[in-house]
Enzyme design. Structure first.
Site, short mmCIF file in Angstrom:
data_model
loop_
_atom_site.label_atom_id
_atom_site.label_comp_id
_atom_site.label_asym_id
_atom_site.label_seq_id
_atom_site.Cartn_x
_atom_site.Cartn_y
_atom_site.Cartn_z
N LYS A 13 0.82 -1.22 0.00
CA LYS A 13 0.00 0.00 0.00
C LYS A 13 0.85 1.27 0.00
CE LYS A 13 -2.65 -0.68 3.60
NZ LYS A 13 -1.97 -0.51 4.61
N ARG A 88 -10.24 2.03 8.50
CA ARG A 88 -9.87 0.64 8.77
C ARG A 88 -10.98 -0.13 9.43
NH1 ARG A 88 -4.02 1.32 8.43
NH2 ARG A 88 -2.86 -0.52 8.84
N ARG A 127 10.76 -6.22 4.64
CA ARG A 127 10.63 -4.78 4.35
C ARG A 127 11.62 -3.96 5.18
NH1 ARG A 127 4.82 -2.20 4.31
NH2 ARG A 127 4.65 -2.93 6.45
N ARG A 161 10.57 -1.84 10.71
CA ARG A 161 9.55 -1.30 11.62
C ARG A 161 9.28 -2.28 12.74
NH1 ARG A 161 4.62 0.55 7.81
NH2 ARG A 161 3.51 -0.60 9.41
N ARG A 172 -1.85 -8.22 12.83
CA ARG A 172 -2.36 -7.18 11.92
C ARG A 172 -3.24 -7.81 10.84
NH1 ARG A 172 2.99 -4.58 10.06
NH2 ARG A 172 1.69 -3.29 8.74
#
Ligand code: AMP
Length: 229
Positions: A13, A88, A127, A161, A172
């Site tokens: 995203k 969300r 990531r 992160r 998540r």
């Protein structure tokens, strides 16, 4: 244009949001980035949000809605915006409807990114984000920086992160399925939703996204298209 970008963690995203917004010359507004800025600046809001981000849970609605309402009131969103990471859940979607109605504007499109669940964890675990500019995003396998640990764009240090660790990613994903996926239905009944596959190279996905938004030429391998009601 006023666009929402919705997709599970790991769908890319953030990577796509920056590019789509630049292509359309509209403001990229990421609630995750807004929270991370507050956390870095040590604001009270940041202190409250921090534990939720760390646990992979949603920040309470009233806090999140307030942050978005304030951000959308800024004149730089006047030409349009791409909201990344908001709404969300249904409560946030209804709040956004109210905010837009209050400013006599409305959404043009909701773009859903789809990715097989098996891909998500490996994508996120690899990531790496730049400390200087969190819009500079890399992946240890799929988009490695030229020098390990250093951002190709600005030379900043790349880091993982906190919430990109495996257990948090799984949490998540659960939150996405239970809370966020129903948001797509909320907008589907309004005829606003187009979904595309998030698989493939960054440019391929971007081509699909722009085609689905009616802003580019469909890539031969694209699968985009507005879904009928
Ligand atoms: P993201 O960068 O979009 O993956 O968001 C990172 C984290 O920020 C999420 O896991 C949540 O803890 C928090 N967050 C971002 N957007 C929202 C939202 N709309 N509502 C509640 N929490 C959010």
């Amino acid at each position: 244009m006023r666009i929402l970008l919705i997709g599970p963690p790991g769908a890319g995203k953030g990577t796509q949001a920056v590019r789509i917004a630049a292509h359309l010359s509209i403001q990229h507004v990421s609630t995750g980035d807004l929270f991370r800025e507050h956390i870095e600046q040590g604001t009270e809001l940041g202190r409250n949000a921090r534990s939720h981000l760390r646990a992979g849970l949603l920040v309470p609605d009233e806090v999140t809605i307030g942050v978005v309402e304030e951000r959308l009131a800024h004149p730089d969103t006047g030409r349009g915006f791409l909201l990344d990471g908001f709404p969300r859940n249904r409560v946030q979607a209804e709040a956004l409807d109210g905010i837009l109605a209050g400013s006599k504007s409305r959404l043009d499109a909701v773009l859903g990114l789809e990715i097989p669940e098996a891909q998500v964890v490996s994508r996120i675990a690899g990531r790496r984000v730049c400390r200087r500019d969190r819009e500079h995003i890399f992946h240890v396998d799929h988009r490695p920086p030229e020098a390990a640990g250093t951002c190709d764009v600005c030379g900043g240090e790349l880091y993982q992160r906190d919430d990109d660790r495996e257990a948090t990613v799984r949490r998540r994903l659960e939150v996405y399925h239970s809370e966020t996926a129903p948001v797509i239905d909320h907008y589907r009944v309004q005829g606003l939703v187009a979904t595309i596959s998030a698989l493939g190279q960054v440019q391929e996905v971007l081509d699909r996204a722009l085609a689905a938004l009616g802003q580019g030429r469909m890539n031969a391998s694209g699968t985009s298209g507005r879904r009928p009601l």
